[in-house]
Design a protein around this motif. Structure first.
Motif, mmCIF file in Angstrom:
data_model
loop_
_atom_site.group_PDB
_atom_site.id
_atom_site.type_symbol
_atom_site.label_atom_id
_atom_site.label_comp_id
_atom_site.label_asym_id
_atom_site.label_seq_id
_atom_site.Cartn_x
_atom_site.Cartn_y
_atom_site.Cartn_z
ATOM 1 N N TYR A 61 45.397 43.703 56.918
ATOM 2 C CA TYR A 61 45.242 42.282 57.280
ATOM 3 C C TYR A 61 44.632 42.160 58.674
ATOM 4 N N ALA A 62 45.145 42.974 59.598
ATOM 5 C CA ALA A 62 44.640 42.933 60.972
ATOM 6 C C ALA A 62 43.170 43.338 61.035
ATOM 7 N N LEU A 67 37.829 42.051 62.331
ATOM 8 C CA LEU A 67 36.466 42.531 62.073
ATOM 9 C C LEU A 67 35.602 41.530 61.317
ATOM 10 N N GLY A 68 36.190 40.788 60.394
ATOM 11 C CA GLY A 68 35.395 39.869 59.587
ATOM 12 C C GLY A 68 34.775 40.579 58.391
ATOM 13 N N ALA A 69 34.315 39.796 57.422
ATOM 14 C CA ALA A 69 33.832 40.349 56.152
ATOM 15 C C ALA A 69 32.627 41.274 56.326
ATOM 16 N N ASP A 70 31.663 40.879 57.149
ATOM 17 C CA ASP A 70 30.429 41.676 57.283
ATOM 18 C C ASP A 70 30.704 43.049 57.869
ATOM 19 N N LYS A 89 35.308 43.068 45.170
ATOM 20 C CA LYS A 89 36.220 42.753 44.072
ATOM 21 C C LYS A 89 37.492 42.106 44.597
ATOM 22 N N ALA A 90 38.054 42.692 45.651
ATOM 23 C CA ALA A 90 39.280 42.145 46.240
ATOM 24 C C ALA A 90 39.013 40.776 46.862
ATOM 25 N N GLU A 91 37.875 40.633 47.518
ATOM 26 C CA GLU A 91 37.542 39.347 48.135
ATOM 27 C C GLU A 91 37.363 38.275 47.068
ATOM 28 N N GLY A 120 43.157 38.624 55.599
ATOM 29 C CA GLY A 120 42.971 38.618 57.048
ATOM 30 C C GLY A 120 41.677 37.945 57.450
ATOM 31 N N VAL A 121 40.594 38.222 56.687
ATOM 32 C CA VAL A 121 39.309 37.588 56.973
ATOM 33 C C VAL A 121 39.443 36.070 56.914
ATOM 34 N N ALA A 122 40.179 35.580 55.900
ATOM 35 C CA ALA A 122 40.370 34.138 55.732
ATOM 36 C C ALA A 122 41.423 33.577 56.691
ATOM 37 N N ARG A 123 42.072 34.472 57.444
ATOM 38 C CA ARG A 123 43.124 34.088 58.395
ATOM 39 C C ARG A 123 44.229 33.283 57.707
ATOM 40 N N MET A 124 44.650 33.821 56.578
ATOM 41 C CA MET A 124 45.760 33.242 55.824
ATOM 42 C C MET A 124 47.009 33.212 56.696
ATOM 43 N N ASN A 125 47.846 32.206 56.499
ATOM 44 C CA ASN A 125 49.098 32.107 57.247
ATOM 45 C C ASN A 125 49.846 33.434 57.173
#
Length: 202
Positions: A61-62, A67-70, A89-91, A120-125
């Motif tokens: 998650y961290a 880092l972000g998706a790219d 696939k996971a995304e 983590g990329v989406a910064r989910m709660n």
């Protein structure tokens, strides 16, 4: 596991969350087998493997958060045995199913190891992520650890069941999604009917 006991099982399962080629379908029954041999208790095996799953998921998650998706895709393209398609696939799972994907994704091969990154990329709660990860990991780990414990020296046989169980989880998710879409369609249809009746009365 024999050398380090519970913490050893935790470390191995944690690595599976950041390096998918490590198969939990083998590791978890082996932890159950070790418990049956007295290396640690059955409850201890479930605790340590679940702790490893959660800590590994937090690390993933961290990585996604910072880092972000790219950048994650770039890393996946360079690491041996890992494919960019696995992350995609996971995304895709996360975008289609939202928070539920974190829970159900813990029971699907490859997705289980990577679903934390798009979260983590989406910064989910984070607290919601943690709760869903803990619940999904506890269920998945308990099934395979207890299976390995009961099978004893035949622990490897449970691996054959893993594919069927994962497919069953996917089928259940499909049913839930279809039911949701049908319900939403019926609600919108009913709303449109009410609005149409209202205009007719005017």
């Amino acid at each position: 596991m024999d050398a380090l006991g519970g913490p050893g099982a935790s470390i191995i399962v944690g690595l599976e969350n950041v390096f998918p080629p490590i198969p939990s379908e083998v590791i978890l029954p082996l932890a159950g087998f070790s418990a049956a041999q007295g290396t640690f208790t059955l409850a201890g095996a479930i605790f340590w493997t679940t702790l490893g799953s959660v800590l590994g998921a937090i690390l993933a998650y961290a990585l996604g958060f910072w880092l972000g998706a790219d950048r994650v895709r770039a890393i996946f393209g360079r690491v041996p045995l890992m494919k960019v398609e696995d992350f995609d696939k996971a995304e895709g799972w996360f975008h289609r199913h939202g928070a539920a994907s974190v829970f159900f994704g813990r029971m699907v091969p490859v997705v289980r190891s990577l679903i934390s990154i798009p979260a983590g990329v989406a910064r989910m709660n984070f607290l919601l992520f943690l709760a869903l990860t803990l619940a999904g990991s506890l269920i998945w780990n308990s099934i395979f650890v207890v299976g390995g414990y009961l099978l004893g020296g035949q622990w490897h046989r449970i691996e054959a069941v893993a594919g069927w169980f994962s497919n069953a989880v996917v089928a259940a998710i499909v049913v839930v999604v279809v039911a949701f879409l049908v319900r939403r369609w019926l609600q919108e249809r009913a709303q449109a009917s009410v609005e149409s009746d209202g205009r007719a009365e005017e």
